[in-house]
Design a protein around this motif. Structure first.
Motif, PDB file in Angstrom:
ATOM      1  N   ILE A  34     -38.964 -20.793   1.928  1.00 48.87           N
ATOM      2  CA  ILE A  34     -38.288 -22.112   1.944  1.00 48.87           C
ATOM      3  C   ILE A  34     -38.445 -22.705   0.223  1.00 48.87           C
ATOM      4  O   ILE A  34     -37.765 -23.205  -0.329  1.00 48.87           O
ATOM      5  CB  ILE A  34     -38.725 -23.228   2.942  1.00 48.87           C
ATOM      6  N   GLY A  35     -39.991 -22.459  -0.164  1.00 49.44           N
ATOM      7  CA  GLY A  35     -40.242 -22.529  -1.541  1.00 49.44           C
ATOM      8  C   GLY A  35     -39.192 -22.114  -2.646  1.00 49.44           C
ATOM      9  O   GLY A  35     -39.167 -22.818  -3.734  1.00 49.44           O
ATOM     10  N   ILE A  36     -38.777 -21.158  -2.301  1.00 48.93           N
ATOM     11  CA  ILE A  36     -37.628 -20.483  -3.434  1.00 48.93           C
ATOM     12  C   ILE A  36     -36.551 -21.725  -3.494  1.00 48.93           C
ATOM     13  O   ILE A  36     -36.143 -21.811  -4.624  1.00 48.93           O
ATOM     14  CB  ILE A  36     -36.942 -19.321  -2.822  1.00 48.93           C
ATOM     15  N   VAL A  37     -35.999 -22.208  -2.474  1.00 52.73           N
ATOM     16  CA  VAL A  37     -34.928 -23.318  -2.682  1.00 52.73           C
ATOM     17  C   VAL A  37     -35.389 -24.321  -3.585  1.00 52.73           C
ATOM     18  O   VAL A  37     -34.813 -24.870  -4.480  1.00 52.73           O
ATOM     19  CB  VAL A  37     -34.403 -23.835  -1.331  1.00 52.73           C
ATOM     20  N   ASP A  38     -36.479 -24.949  -3.520  1.00 54.70           N
ATOM     21  CA  ASP A  38     -37.404 -25.840  -4.265  1.00 54.70           C
ATOM     22  C   ASP A  38     -37.166 -25.276  -5.745  1.00 54.70           C
ATOM     23  O   ASP A  38     -36.959 -26.136  -6.676  1.00 54.70           O
ATOM     24  CB  ASP A  38     -38.777 -26.097  -3.979  1.00 54.70           C
ATOM     25  N   ILE A  39     -37.632 -24.060  -6.102  1.00 53.88           N
ATOM     26  CA  ILE A  39     -37.734 -23.496  -7.446  1.00 53.88           C
ATOM     27  C   ILE A  39     -36.131 -23.483  -8.101  1.00 53.88           C
ATOM     28  O   ILE A  39     -36.229 -24.031  -9.137  1.00 53.88           O
ATOM     29  CB  ILE A  39     -38.187 -22.262  -7.315  1.00 53.88           C
ATOM     30  N   LYS A  40     -35.479 -23.066  -7.222  1.00 52.19           N
ATOM     31  CA  LYS A  40     -34.060 -23.068  -7.813  1.00 52.19           C
ATOM     32  C   LYS A  40     -33.392 -24.361  -8.073  1.00 52.19           C
ATOM     33  O   LYS A  40     -32.912 -24.610  -9.085  1.00 52.19           O
ATOM     34  CB  LYS A  40     -33.326 -22.157  -6.719  1.00 52.19           C
TER      35      LYS A  40
ATOM     36  N   MET B 204     -27.071 -19.771  -1.115  1.00 57.09           N
ATOM     37  CA  MET B 204     -28.208 -18.581  -1.269  1.00 57.09           C
ATOM     38  C   MET B 204     -28.402 -18.080   0.022  1.00 57.09           C
ATOM     39  O   MET B 204     -28.384 -18.737   0.980  1.00 57.09           O
ATOM     40  CB  MET B 204     -29.438 -19.470  -1.742  1.00 57.09           C
ATOM     41  N   LYS B 205     -28.463 -16.923  -0.034  1.00 54.66           N
ATOM     42  CA  LYS B 205     -28.299 -16.011   1.326  1.00 54.66           C
ATOM     43  C   LYS B 205     -29.833 -15.289   1.507  1.00 54.66           C
ATOM     44  O   LYS B 205     -30.358 -14.790   0.496  1.00 54.66           O
ATOM     45  CB  LYS B 205     -27.254 -15.020   1.228  1.00 54.66           C
ATOM     46  N   ASP B 206     -30.109 -15.026   2.516  1.00 55.62           N
ATOM     47  CA  ASP B 206     -31.355 -14.262   2.795  1.00 55.62           C
ATOM     48  C   ASP B 206     -32.660 -14.669   2.131  1.00 55.62           C
ATOM     49  O   ASP B 206     -33.222 -13.968   1.496  1.00 55.62           O
ATOM     50  CB  ASP B 206     -31.066 -12.887   2.446  1.00 55.62           C
ATOM     51  N   ILE B 207     -32.890 -16.110   2.207  1.00 57.58           N
ATOM     52  CA  ILE B 207     -33.936 -16.673   1.434  1.00 57.58           C
ATOM     53  C   ILE B 207     -35.299 -16.275   2.318  1.00 57.58           C
ATOM     54  O   ILE B 207     -35.352 -16.629   3.565  1.00 57.58           O
ATOM     55  CB  ILE B 207     -33.949 -18.209   1.578  1.00 57.58           C
ATOM     56  N   ALA B 208     -36.191 -15.634   1.503  1.00 56.60           N
ATOM     57  CA  ALA B 208     -37.438 -15.133   2.215  1.00 56.60           C
ATOM     58  C   ALA B 208     -38.523 -16.317   2.575  1.00 56.60           C
ATOM     59  O   ALA B 208     -39.045 -16.491   3.485  1.00 56.60           O
ATOM     60  CB  ALA B 208     -37.917 -14.156   1.317  1.00 56.60           C
TER      61      ALA B 208
END
Length: 71
Positions: free
Chosen positions: A16-22, A10-14
């Motif tokens: 860190i919580g997005i990583v947990d969701i994915k 995953m690139k350009d993650i705004a």
């Protein structure tokens, strides 16, 4: 550990919580969270590594994930 392994980059993650969701969505596919794609004979473990916090190279990031999944 046996089985197949794959990597999701995953690139350009705004946030860190997005990583947990994915990661949760990916895990749900194998653990019954998505009835359309559920594979009852399959399981999965999901690990995450953030560059550069968990490693400066692809190999270091993968090693970090392997270490966490084994625990």
């Amino acid at each position: 550990m046996g089985g197949s392994r794959f990597v999701v980059l995953m690139k350009d993650i705004a946030e860190i919580g997005i990583v947990d969701i994915k990661a949760g969505k990916l895990s749900g596919i194998f653990n019954g969270g998505n009835s359309e794609l559920y594979a009852p004979d399959a399981t999965c473990s999901v690990g995450a590594a953030i560059y550069p916090h968990n490693g400066a190279s692809y190999i270091e990031l993968l090693e970090h994930i392997e270490e966490k999944i084994k625990k």
